[in-house]
Design an enzyme around this catalytic site. Structure first.
Site, mmCIF file in Angstrom:
data_model
loop_
_atom_site.group_PDB
_atom_site.id
_atom_site.type_symbol
_atom_site.label_atom_id
_atom_site.label_comp_id
_atom_site.label_asym_id
_atom_site.label_seq_id
_atom_site.Cartn_x
_atom_site.Cartn_y
_atom_site.Cartn_z
ATOM 1 N N HIS A 198 0.852 -1.186 0.000
ATOM 2 C CA HIS A 198 0.000 0.000 0.000
ATOM 3 C C HIS A 198 0.886 1.234 0.000
ATOM 4 O O HIS A 198 1.944 1.243 0.615
ATOM 5 C CB HIS A 198 -0.896 0.023 1.243
ATOM 6 C CG HIS A 198 -2.082 0.919 1.088
ATOM 7 N ND1 HIS A 198 -2.026 2.256 1.356
ATOM 8 C CD2 HIS A 198 -3.342 0.655 0.666
ATOM 9 C CE1 HIS A 198 -3.221 2.790 1.123
ATOM 10 N NE2 HIS A 198 -4.028 1.859 0.699
ATOM 11 N N ASP A 215 -7.925 -5.371 -0.166
ATOM 12 C CA ASP A 215 -8.374 -6.262 -1.245
ATOM 13 C C ASP A 215 -8.003 -7.715 -1.033
ATOM 14 O O ASP A 215 -8.483 -8.589 -1.760
ATOM 15 C CB ASP A 215 -7.771 -5.774 -2.572
ATOM 16 C CG ASP A 215 -8.320 -4.408 -2.939
ATOM 17 O OD1 ASP A 215 -7.527 -3.486 -3.180
ATOM 18 O OD2 ASP A 215 -9.555 -4.258 -2.932
#
Ligand code: SDX
Length: 460
Positions: A317, A374
């Site tokens: 991320h 996700d």
């Protein structure tokens, strides 16, 4: 050297001193409510002739915002100051949408009125069904919905009789309610089935599941655990400060384009496999590992190979350099839903083993790569019966209140400016036009290559 302290804004307690090209200036430092600091470079070019360059904007703030706070090092995520874990446990997606857009939790009367508005606007114009029916069958649902969101404006234009604020509020409500309906209509039509109408007696999330799965031959049974799981799924996706798609919504909105068009642009950005499209890619990756007998090691090896553009989907991320707080909650929802359905998903143990293996690997440790939102979300959606190609649509429905809140914050900002970044030009210097008769193969001089970017080949 003459020290020229310019640009110190009134009332700012801190100043950054910059010396460039023999000139020293002071730039104001802005401090956020959580102690974050930024150097305000709004006057940098005016004072020095220089701009900054920050590929991918990893060090650049595009705005100040009061909507969502993230601390990437501590794994903190709060909507309007409320920790996302508390909202996931106690709130509903509709209440969280109200919080994000209006800045506070609603009192009972306001929540009731908001729910009634969403119900009243849950139908889509009957003519829109012809759009869905005539889309090429293989079209990805994100492509369909992104264009249908723009089409909404043709069916529901602003009304002369309403004020600008009333029109904006009406558009926000229509989008929040109709995107969910359009996703279900698109799914039903893609299967050759008649769309299911929304029902006034069902909650927002229950209505969606019913519109998706109710059938004349097999009535859908509303299960509170699954409805709670969907509420939590959408709460976890509802906003995430200035991520790629939200930045697109703000940028497109800054041109003073209507909200429908800005949201459609945001959906296009979210579709990307490095962004919202990752939830679909995670499940496809887990299915490949399953097909390879469950051995994740080759996939981890590829993810570590600088010459291989493969990325471990659902990992890493830009902001979180620790566990994404949403992924922790999502992982728990997997267990809740599978337990309720009294079923297993073979991909869940594969995902958990992959996480465990990766988290022990020095490459992932050194690069601070953890599961993001996700990584487990696809397993929740599979358990709910959502087809894989609709996973990013589910992300979009969840992110919609965040996009709307962020567009509104930019739209209502008295300091609003059109978003228009600068650049550093690295192409050809001035040269004359060459008549065709004088052109040669060798003369086809390419432009100078852009400054080489660090790291591996771009991800797929
Ligand atoms: C979302 O921004 C948001 O808030 C997004 C989001 C939201 O709610 O809106 O949280 C939703 O988009 C989550 C992310 C979903 N995407 C994926 O899961 C795709 C896989 N992840 C990556 O592609 C990547 O981690 C990104 C795109 C998410 C972030 O990448 P960055 O910040 O641009 O980092 P980078 O590409 O510069 O990578 C830094 C290093 C590189 O290695 P070096 O060249 O420095 O040695 O980390 C490596 C990368 O190769 N790396 C990975 C990796 N992610 C980063 N290596 C292997 N697998 C990965 N997944």
């Amino acid at each position: 050297m003459e020290q020229e302290k310019i640009g110190t804004a009134q009332g700012k307690e801190e100043t950054a001193i910059l010396t460039v090209n023999g000139k020293t200036i002071g730039l104001p430092v802005i401090t956020g409510t959580e102690g974050e600091k930024a150097i305000d470079i709004s006057r940098l070019r005016q004072l020095t002739g220089y701009i900054t360059l920050d590929l991918g904007y990893g060090n650049t703030g595009s705005c100040t915002s009061a909507i969502t706070f993230m601390d990437g090092e501590k794994g903190i995520l709060r909507y309007r100051g409320i920790p996302v874990g508390q909202l996931a446990e106690h709130s509903t997606f509709v209440e969280t949408a109200y919080l994000l857009i209006n800045g506070r939790l609603p009192i009972q009367r306001e929540l009731q009125a908001f729910s009634v508005m969403l119900n009243d606007h849950s139908l889509v114009h009957e003519d829109m069904k012809f759009f869905f029916q005539n889309y090429p069958r293989a079209t990805h649902p994100m492509g369909i919905l992104s264009s249908m969101v723009t089409a909404l404006r043709s069916f529901y234009p602003e009304l002369e009789t309403l004020s600008h604020t009333e029109n904006v509020n009406m558009t926000m409500t229509r989008l929040l309610s109709k995107l969910r309906t359009m996703a279900a209509v698109s799914y039903k039509i893609s299967r050759g089935h008649t769309p299911e109408y929304p029902r006034p007696d069902l909650s927002y999330c229950a209505n969606f599941l019913n519109m998706m799965f109710n059938s004349p031959v097999k009535p859908y049974v509303i299960d509170d655990v699954l409805v709670k799981a969907l509420n939590t799924f959408w709460i976890l996706h509802a906003d995430h400060e200035q991520n790629c798609s939200t930045s697109v919504v703000r940028m497109v909105g800054s041109a003073r384009v209507n909200l429908y068009a800005a949201i459609s642009a945001g959906m296009a950005a979210l579709w990307g496999p490095l962004h919202g499209g990752a939830n679909q890619k995670v499940v496809e990756m887990l299915e490949k590992i399953q097909a390879a007998g469950g051995d994740a090691k080759p996939f981890i090896a590829r993810a570590k190979d600088k010459n291989d553009p493969f990325r471990l989907m659902g990992f890493g991320h830009r902001v979180y350099k620790t566990y994404d707080p949403r992924a922790k909650i999502m992982k728990n929802i997997c267990h809740d839903v599978l337990a309720r359905l009294k079923t297993d998903d073979p991909l869940l143990p594969i995902a958990m083993e992959l996480e465990e293996t990766a988290r022990k690997d020095l490459y992932f440790i050194d690069h601070n790569l953890y599961p993001n939102v996700d990584f487990y979300s696809g397993i929740v959606l599979r358990a709910l019966g959502i087809p894989t190609n609709m996973f990013t649509v589910m992300f979009a429905i969840g992110r919609l209140p965040g996009w709307i809140a962020q567009w509104k914050e930019d739209h209502d900002d008295p300091g609003w400016r059109l978003h228009r970044p600068r650049q550093i030009y690295v192409g050809n210097t001035v040269r004359d036009y060459v008549p065709m008769s004088q052109r040669t193969e060798a003369g086809a001089e390419p432009g100078k290559a852009a400054a080489p970017r660090s790291g591996r080949k771009p991800a797929p």
